[in-house]
Design an enzyme around this catalytic site. Structure first.
Site, PDB file in Angstrom:
ATOM      1  N   THR A 115       0.819  -1.227   0.000  1.00 49.62           N
ATOM      2  CA  THR A 115       0.000   0.000   0.000  1.00 49.62           C
ATOM      3  C   THR A 115       0.849   1.271   0.000  1.00 49.62           C
ATOM      4  O   THR A 115       0.322   2.375  -0.080  1.00 49.62           O
ATOM      5  CB  THR A 115      -0.921   0.025   1.237  1.00 49.62           C
ATOM      6  OG1 THR A 115      -0.092  -0.120   2.401  1.00 49.62           O
ATOM      7  CG2 THR A 115      -1.942  -1.096   1.174  1.00 49.62           C
ATOM      8  N   GLY A 116       2.168   1.120   0.088  1.00 45.01           N
ATOM      9  CA  GLY A 116       3.056   2.291   0.024  1.00 45.01           C
ATOM     10  C   GLY A 116       3.181   2.791  -1.406  1.00 45.01           C
ATOM     11  O   GLY A 116       2.697   2.149  -2.347  1.00 45.01           O
TER      12      GLY A 116
ATOM     13  N   VAL B 145       5.806   2.961  -3.404  1.00 44.50           N
ATOM     14  CA  VAL B 145       6.566   2.041  -4.267  1.00 44.50           C
ATOM     15  C   VAL B 145       5.760   0.765  -4.507  1.00 44.50           C
ATOM     16  O   VAL B 145       5.700   0.262  -5.633  1.00 44.50           O
ATOM     17  CB  VAL B 145       7.938   1.717  -3.640  1.00 44.50           C
ATOM     18  CG1 VAL B 145       8.653   0.610  -4.431  1.00 44.50           C
ATOM     19  CG2 VAL B 145       8.808   2.965  -3.568  1.00 44.50           C
TER      20      VAL B 145
ATOM     21  N   CYS C   3      17.171   4.993  -4.583  1.00 46.62           N
ATOM     22  CA  CYS C   3      16.722   5.556  -5.856  1.00 46.62           C
ATOM     23  C   CYS C   3      17.761   6.492  -6.474  1.00 46.62           C
ATOM     24  O   CYS C   3      18.100   6.380  -7.653  1.00 46.62           O
ATOM     25  CB  CYS C   3      15.397   6.285  -5.682  1.00 46.62           C
ATOM     26  SG  CYS C   3      15.257   7.180  -4.154  1.00 46.62           S
TER      27      CYS C   3
ATOM     28  N   GLY D   4       9.972  10.640  -2.567  1.00 44.93           N
ATOM     29  CA  GLY D   4      11.005   9.788  -1.953  1.00 44.93           C
ATOM     30  C   GLY D   4      10.814   9.655  -0.454  1.00 44.93           C
ATOM     31  O   GLY D   4      11.259   8.683   0.156  1.00 44.93           O
TER      32      GLY D   4
ATOM     33  N   HIS E 137      13.549  12.364  -9.223  1.00 49.05           N
ATOM     34  CA  HIS E 137      14.790  12.953  -8.715  1.00 49.05           C
ATOM     35  C   HIS E 137      15.642  13.466  -9.884  1.00 49.05           C
ATOM     36  O   HIS E 137      15.713  12.827 -10.932  1.00 49.05           O
ATOM     37  CB  HIS E 137      15.610  11.899  -7.967  1.00 49.05           C
ATOM     38  CG  HIS E 137      15.013  11.424  -6.670  1.00 49.05           C
ATOM     39  ND1 HIS E 137      13.908  11.991  -6.068  1.00 49.05           N
ATOM     40  CD2 HIS E 137      15.397  10.409  -5.867  1.00 49.05           C
ATOM     41  CE1 HIS E 137      13.632  11.339  -4.946  1.00 49.05           C
ATOM     42  NE2 HIS E 137      14.508  10.369  -4.779  1.00 49.05           N
TER      43      HIS E 137
HETATM   44  C1  2RA Z   1      14.432   9.668  -0.565  1.00 47.55           C
HETATM   45  N1  2RA Z   1      15.960   8.077  -1.566  1.00 47.55           N
HETATM   46  O1  2RA Z   1      14.305  10.176  -1.674  1.00 47.55           O
HETATM   47  C2  2RA Z   1      15.168   8.357  -0.397  1.00 47.55           C
HETATM   48  C3  2RA Z   1      14.244   7.251  -0.016  1.00 47.55           C
HETATM   49  N2  2RA Z   1      13.540   6.724  -1.069  1.00 47.55           N
HETATM   50  O2  2RA Z   1      13.939  10.150   0.473  1.00 47.55           O
END
Ligand code: 2RA
Length: 329
Positions: free
Chosen positions: A9-10, A12, A126, A157, A234
């Site tokens: 359910t998260g 990801v 990530c 993230g 990102h």
């Molecule tokens: C963030 N990479 O972006 C870390 C955790 N997914 O907070």
């Protein structure tokens, strides 16, 4: 193939479900597990509804592969239990990434080091995945000496709470939730927690995981990880110094050949990677490739990827696909 997801359910976990369907992953049985508050919820997959079960009930199903995306504590508590009954775990948390006995995998780079014996496999952070996807092929050609990376990381993230904080703040509702300060119209040089040496855990992950995946502990790497009020993914500004003199045209040719990388680089037409357009995609986008005139054998470039896709769910599922194709599971 019986596959389980822990943490379905998260953010990801939900992308994992979408991708298993979209990529038509070869499944006989699918089991979805989450925390107690989500048990009994239903999730739609391939025109069927699946009930969310507890991790205890998932354990009884003895899945062949378990995708973990429920944080380090759950992974530390359960990964070994599942591997002891024969399951293969692909873990998206940081729990096993720097364990010298566990492999840290980006399939395009080092899937070939996997074997049937690997029962707990770590999915990198990530921001690491998108970085090494671009660095590795260039390292093979020119041997990297030093990397300076600044990241611009999506609130996704951090998770749904951070996304909600951004949306609330956009409406003028400010209440400290995921971050110590407002994230709307702000950026925070602070991803994860600060450590004694004034670096954040996110920066330390980037540094250590990159060296492990590239299997080169001589590379000098320094990082600044920044949180930005962005949803799609990102971004990373990267300065690389090589042992050998790089040729920009040759770098384009190398990157254009890598499956999973899309080069977007035409300044004259304002073409460069952006998270708005990387959102929901599985590739890593690279652009702004240019010589660094201030230092020998150095270049700058810009990398963008959806941190929930190639930065997490896509990479984990690609590992599962590789294991299946090799009949390791
Ligand atoms: C963030 N990479 O972006 C870390 C955790 N997914 O907070």
């Amino acid at each position: 193939m019986k596959l389980g997801i822990v943490g379905v359910t998260g953010m990801v976990g939900r992308v994992m479900i979408d991708l298993l369907e979209k990529r038509n992953f070869p499944l006989k049985k699918l089991y979805l597990s989450a925390s107690n508050k989500s048990i009994g919820k239903t999730i739609f997959f391939k025109k069927r509804t699946y009930k969310v079960i507890s991790i205890y009930d998932l354990f009884k199903k003895k899945p062949d592969i378990v995708l973990f995306s429920a944080g380090s504590n759950i992974s530390k508590e359960w990964a070994k239990k599942f591997s002891d009954i024969g399951s293969t775990i692909i873990d998206n948390s940081s729990a096993w990434r720097m364990d010298s006995e566990k492999k840290l995998i980006v399939p395009e780079i080092n899937a070939s080091c996997l074997c049937k014996k690997d029962k707990i496999i770590a999915n990198p952070n990530c921001s690491t995945i998108q970085l090494v996807m671009v660095l590795f092929p260039l390292h093979i050609k020119y041997i990297i000496k030093r990397i300076i990376v600044s990241t611009y990381q999506s609130v996704t993230g951090t998770g749904k709470q951070a996304l909600d904080q951004l949306y609330q703040e956009e409406k003028g509702i400010f209440s400290k939730k995921a971050y110590p300060y407002p994230i709307y119209q702000n950026i925070l040089p602070h991803c994860d927690s600060f450590t004694e040496n004034k670096y954040t855990l996110e920066e330390i992950k980037l540094i250590n995981e990159t060296k492990k995946i590239m299997n080169n502990y001589n590379i000098g790497i320094t990082a600044t990880a920044v949180r930005v009020p962005v949803i799609g993914g990102h971004s990373e500004s990267v300065n690389i110094t090589f042992e050998k003199k790089p040729d920009i045209d040759c770098i384009y040719k190398i990157l254009l050949k890598i499956k999973g990388i899309i080069v977007q680089d035409n300044p004259k037409k304002n073409i460069y990677p952006m998270p708005l357009y990387a959102h929901g995609k599985d590739e890593v986008f690279v652009g702004r490739i240019r010589e660094d005139f201030s230092f020998q054998n150095s270049i700058n470039l810009w990398i963008v990827a959806d941190n929930l896709h190639k930065g997490a769910a896509t990479n984990a599922i690609q590992i599962a696909e590789y294991l299946t194709q090799k009949n390791y599971v």
